[in-house]
Design an enzyme around this catalytic site. Structure first.
Site, PDB file in Angstrom:
ATOM      1  N   HIS A  43      -1.254   3.268  -6.007  1.00 21.98           N
ATOM      2  CA  HIS A  43      -0.150   3.130  -4.712  1.00 21.98           C
ATOM      3  C   HIS A  43       0.945   2.307  -4.514  1.00 21.98           C
ATOM      4  O   HIS A  43       1.846   2.794  -3.622  1.00 21.98           O
ATOM      5  CB  HIS A  43      -1.415   2.429  -3.449  1.00 21.98           C
ATOM      6  N   GLY A  44       1.088   1.467  -5.578  1.00 25.29           N
ATOM      7  CA  GLY A  44       2.489   0.784  -5.524  1.00 25.29           C
ATOM      8  C   GLY A  44       2.317  -0.217  -6.653  1.00 25.29           C
ATOM      9  O   GLY A  44       1.499  -0.684  -7.002  1.00 25.29           O
TER      10      GLY A  44
END
Length: 480
Positions: free
Chosen positions: A324-325
């Site tokens: 996700h990041g």
């Protein structure tokens, strides 16, 4: 300028033009060419400079698929090289500065960040390419010799930027043969409008409140924080991310129907879950399925004893978080979900036993919602220290005059109405209404269809009116 689904240029120029041209052009191959070209134009609107990178990613998987389809020797080497190239591109663009930041922290170095701009949708199209190559390795007959077909599969603009993640074998037959009936087109338009309303009427409204708390209030208070504001911010972000992403998925699925494609569901009322494991069977289903099929099961799944099962699950959730990041907040978010899921599987958290009674099911839902919301606070925070400050103040804060004034400002009648509707709909009320509607439609099909169309027309008018006012209109999952 990003060509997001909720932008005026997409709604009134891009989508109508592509749809009309698609209906006017004869022949399936010509229609496929149109959709592939339109998808590249769609991507170029967001980041023209990364179109060559995107096409290179498609080419890597196309060449890998060709070799794996015909070669008998060195197939593992070809697969390994394809995986390394795909993940290498993803890591360079998404994690380089994160790695440098942590090297500076550990070794007290002063390496300057590269400032690489993250290509939009890179996590999604990389995973689609990887799934294609791995599937062809497993079954050489499942690939394609047509670059156009693979390009359309990976680039199809409804799901290019933020999914759902589609597997080639789920859509290959539709690329070769599909029909767009009036009924399917109408259903697709209604589904698109539903997603648009989720995004503009609900996600934007609650997202404005969440941003006011996370971005402005969190670092502005002196002394004790107002716990009411922090709980409101956490609840609003939990609603925002659901309506933002499920709204996008609804729009993608709806547009798929408009062009004759069936895209699998990505959300199944996750906030009605009664455990964390149940939550992940309902939330971002395409990503959960991807990790299960291409990571969890190859690692051994639950076939090698309890310890390996827990380890495999933690590896999967670590990867889910970092996917996700590039921030430790995402890693901690993923690992905490993995820990809770493992504790449920081991019986430490008796989630399954709670399902045996109404009171137990209610307790299970409350536990799940609380855990999901607190972990979304970690997910949303800029840093782990911000997350700790936010969650700590939720339970230790007081009631302040400043907080009361801001609450009155944020919770105007329109915002309260949206909050009530969003909570009820997210909790599964909308599913019950839909089931009642389906029963009524079987009895009075013409009347219910007319009412359904009028309802969606009203939602479209409200969405366009809200959009015309401008203001807050981000898509959260574009950054992933």
């Amino acid at each position: 300028m990003d060509l997001v689904f909720s932008s005026a240029i997409f709604l009134f120029v891009f989508l109508p033009c592509v749809f009309l041209l698609y209906r006017l052009i004869p022949g399936l191959r010509a229609k496929n060419i149109l959709l592939a070209l339109a998808s590249i134009v769609f991507y170029a609107f967001g980041q023209l400079q990364y179109v060559p990178l995107f096409l290179l990613s498609v080419l890597i998987n196309y060449v890998s698929g060709l070799i794996l389809s015909s070669a008998r020797a060195h197939r593992k080497t070809v697969l390994a090289l394809s995986v390394v190239l795909n993940l290498g591109i993803l890591c360079v663009f998404k994690y380089t500065d994160f790695i440098l930041q942590n090297l500076n922290l550990v070794f007290r170095a002063d390496i300057a960040p590269t400032g690489i701009v993250l290509p939009i949708g890179i996590s999604f199209f990389t995973f689609q390419g990887l799934s294609y190559t791995i599937d062809v390795y497993r079954d050489p007959q499942s690939g394609t010799k047509s670059f156009l077909k693979l390009l359309l599969y990976i680039s199809f603009f409804p799901q290019l930027i933020a999914g759902p993640i589609v597997k080639y074998h789920d859509i290959s037959e539709q690329i070769d043969s599909r029909r767009c009936t009036p009924e399917e087109t109408a259903a697709g338009v209604r589904r698109f409008i539903t997603g648009l309303a989720k995004k503009i009427l609900i996600s934007n409204a609650v997202g404005y409140i969440a941003d006011a708390v996370f971005n402005d209030y969190l670092h502005s208070f002196t002394g004790s924080a107002d716990w009411r504001l922090l709980w409101l911010g956490g609840i609003c972000y939990t609603l925002q991310i659901y309506y933002d992403f499920s709204g996008y998925s609804d729009m993608a699925i709806g547009m798929g129907h408009m062009f004759g494609f069936t895209i699998l569901e990505n959300f199944k009322h996750p906030y009605a879950a009664a455990s964390i494991r149940d939550f992940w069977r309902r939330w971002h289903v395409s990503l959960s399925s991807w990790f299960r099929e291409y990571l969890y099961i190859p690692l051994g799944g639950n076939r090698k004893g309890r310890f390996r099962t827990i380890l495999n699950r933690m590896i999967v959730f670590f990867c889910t978080g970092i996917w996700h990041g590039a921030n430790w907040t995402f890693v901690v978010w993923g690992l905490c979900h993995g820990l809770l899921s493992s504790m449920e599987g081991a019986g430490i958290i008796p989630a399954e036993k709670l399902q045996r009674s109404k009171a137990g099911r209610l307790l299970g839902r409350l536990y799940t919602l609380l855990a999901v919301m607190l972990l979304f606070v970690v997910f949303r925070a800029d840093s782990l220290s911000d997350a700790a400050l936010f969650i700590g103040s939720m339970f230790t804060g007081g009631i302040t005059a400043e907080g009361t004034l801001l609450l009155r400002e944020l919770l105007n009648p329109a915002a309260v109405t949206v909050l009530i509707v969003s909570v009820l709909a997210a909790g599964g009320v909308s599913a019950r209404i839909c089931r009642v509607g389906e029963r009524l439609q079987s009895r009075c099909p013409v009347l219910m269809l007319s009412a359904n169309n009028l309802l969606h027309l009203g939602l479209l008018v409200l969405s366009v009116f809200s959009l015309s006012r401008g203001g807050f209109n981000p898509f959260i999952y574009f950054q992933f």
